[in-house]
Design an enzyme around this catalytic site. Structure first.
Site, PDB file in Angstrom:
ATOM      1  N   HIS A 253       3.919   4.335  12.850  1.00 13.68           N
ATOM      2  CA  HIS A 253       4.286   4.315  11.436  1.00 13.68           C
ATOM      3  C   HIS A 253       5.323   5.408  11.195  1.00 13.68           C
ATOM      4  CE1 HIS A 253       3.080   3.989   7.036  1.00 13.68           C
ATOM      5  NE2 HIS A 253       3.575   5.211   7.039  1.00 13.68           N
TER       6      HIS A 253
ATOM      7  N   CYS B 148       9.155  10.052  -0.308  1.00 11.47           N
ATOM      8  CA  CYS B 148       8.331  11.248  -0.144  1.00 11.47           C
ATOM      9  C   CYS B 148       8.233  12.000  -1.468  1.00 11.47           C
ATOM     10  CB  CYS B 148       8.979  12.126   0.932  1.00 11.47           C
ATOM     11  SG  CYS B 148       8.143  13.677   1.161  1.00 11.47           S
TER      12      CYS B 148
ATOM     13  N   ARG C 295       0.841  -1.204   0.000  1.00 19.03           N
ATOM     14  CA  ARG C 295       0.000   0.000   0.000  1.00 19.03           C
ATOM     15  C   ARG C 295       0.883   1.264   0.000  1.00 19.03           C
ATOM     16  NH1 ARG C 295      -0.568   4.707   2.474  1.00 19.03           N
ATOM     17  NH2 ARG C 295      -0.204   3.711   4.484  1.00 19.03           N
TER      18      ARG C 295
ATOM     19  N   ASN D 153       9.594   4.450   3.871  1.00 20.66           N
ATOM     20  CA  ASN D 153       9.219   3.929   5.191  1.00 20.66           C
ATOM     21  C   ASN D 153      10.420   3.245   5.854  1.00 20.66           C
ATOM     22  OD1 ASN D 153       5.962   3.595   5.670  1.00 20.66           O
ATOM     23  ND2 ASN D 153       6.492   3.802   3.520  1.00 20.66           N
TER      24      ASN D 153
HETATM   25 ZN   LIG Z   1       3.557   6.300   5.261  1.00 22.35          ZN
END
Ligand SMILES: [Zn+2]
Length: 315
Positions: free
Chosen positions: A213, A246, A17, A255
């Site tokens: 997260h 990003c 995702r 991540n």
């Molecule tokens: Zn994220």
């Protein structure tokens, strides 16, 4: 359903995702499922497989309903998805998802841009999702997670007042959230701030599961994950190969790298239930379908230290 007994920390893989939505790759459904199968086989017990956003906005996620249904058929892990609104929640529940991660930005400017809602409107939407869950016995075991992004800073608004994060956490808890997810969406957080914010959020959550997260945009992803663990967080998100860069910082890392996170936890003697060798196999499956998209990770470069036991599931 996944068996989380004997696990000290639940690692929540969000690559299919958060990772994929940040790439230009349109990974075919079959390829996603091959990757998700490999992730499951490594021992991961919760995998975020898609996002129920309008396909026009995120074509990478257009097959999320099919992926969710097929992931449920695979079995052996909790199928988690992201939902931005009630409509997305309806589709996700119909597809059989086990966990819905509703997303709202702590930055109201970002929330207005991202989902075109004020905080108040997003909380109203979340309340309707809880009502929808409670209206149908089939959804009794579904986890509805109240997610807060940009908790540590925002590319539009800059610094975020911590009190906003706490207020919105309280609103989620009052609305009946089964879980709270706190995210550093753009990698602005530091470990001291992480400890302060998560300590308070855990207090407010009062026994409801809290997930963390982090993005590694400025190199503090693992330090922040450890800081969250130290104050009591037992569920940490990661992306295989550190996908999820990003959009405002081209070339930046994404991540927290799942392999590095699992290595850190297992090397500290904590049980994740994940076998690192098999996780590396899953990374190879993912890379095969990524069309040259850059991946990250120190464990992948260096391998296991001499004498490091192969962790998790038996071969
Ligand atoms: Zn994220």
């Amino acid at each position: 359903m996944a068996d989380t007994d004997g696990i000290d920390v639940l690692v929540h893989e969000v690559g299919p995702r958060d990772g994929l939505q940040a790439t230009q790759v349109l990974m075919p459904t079959d390829a996603k499922l091959e990757w998700i199968t490999a992730l499951r086989d490594s021992g991961l017990q919760k995998i975020q497989v898609g996002s129920f956003v309008p396909p026009k906005l995120l074509p990478q996620m257009a097959d999320s309903a099919d992926v969710t249904k097929s992931a449920k058929e695979l079995g052996g892990f909790k199928v988690s998805v992201l939902v931005p609104n009630l409509k997305g929640a309806e589709l996700a529940l119909a597809a059989g998802a086990d966990e819905l991660n509703f997303v709202m930005s702590a930055s109201e400017e970002h929330n207005l841009k991202n989902v075109r809602k004020t905080h108040e409107q997003s909380i109203e939407d979340f309340t309707r999702i809880i009502e929808l869950k409670r209206s149908n016995d089939d959804f009794r075991d579904v986890t509805i997670s109240g997610g807060l992004s940009t908790c540590f800073g925002c590319t539009i608004a800059g610094p975020i007042a911590e009190e906003i994060v706490f207020e919105l956490t309280r609103a989620y808890v009052e609305a009946g959230a089964d879980r709270i997810g706190i995210a550093d969406t753009v990698g602005y957080g530091n470990p001291v701030q992480v400890k302060r914010i998560f300590s308070e959020v855990l207090d407010i959550a009062d026994g409801i599961n809290v997930g963390a997260h982090f993005h590694d945009t400025r190199g503090l992803g693992l330090a922040n994950a450890f800081a969250a663990f130290e104050v009591g967080v037992r569920e940490l998100d990661g992306c295989l190969g550190g996908l999820g860069g990003c959009p405002y910082a081209p070339g930046a890392t994404g991540n927290v790298v799942t392999e590095d996170l699992v290595f850190m936890l297992e090397s500290m003697g904590l049980q994740t239930g994940i076998n690192l060798d098999r996780l590396m196999e899953a990374r190879a499956v993912m890379e095969k379908h990524l069309g040259g998209e850059p991946t990250h990770g120190a464990y992948a470069k260096a391998g296991a230290p001499k004498g490091f036991p192969s962790a998790g599931l038996a071969a």
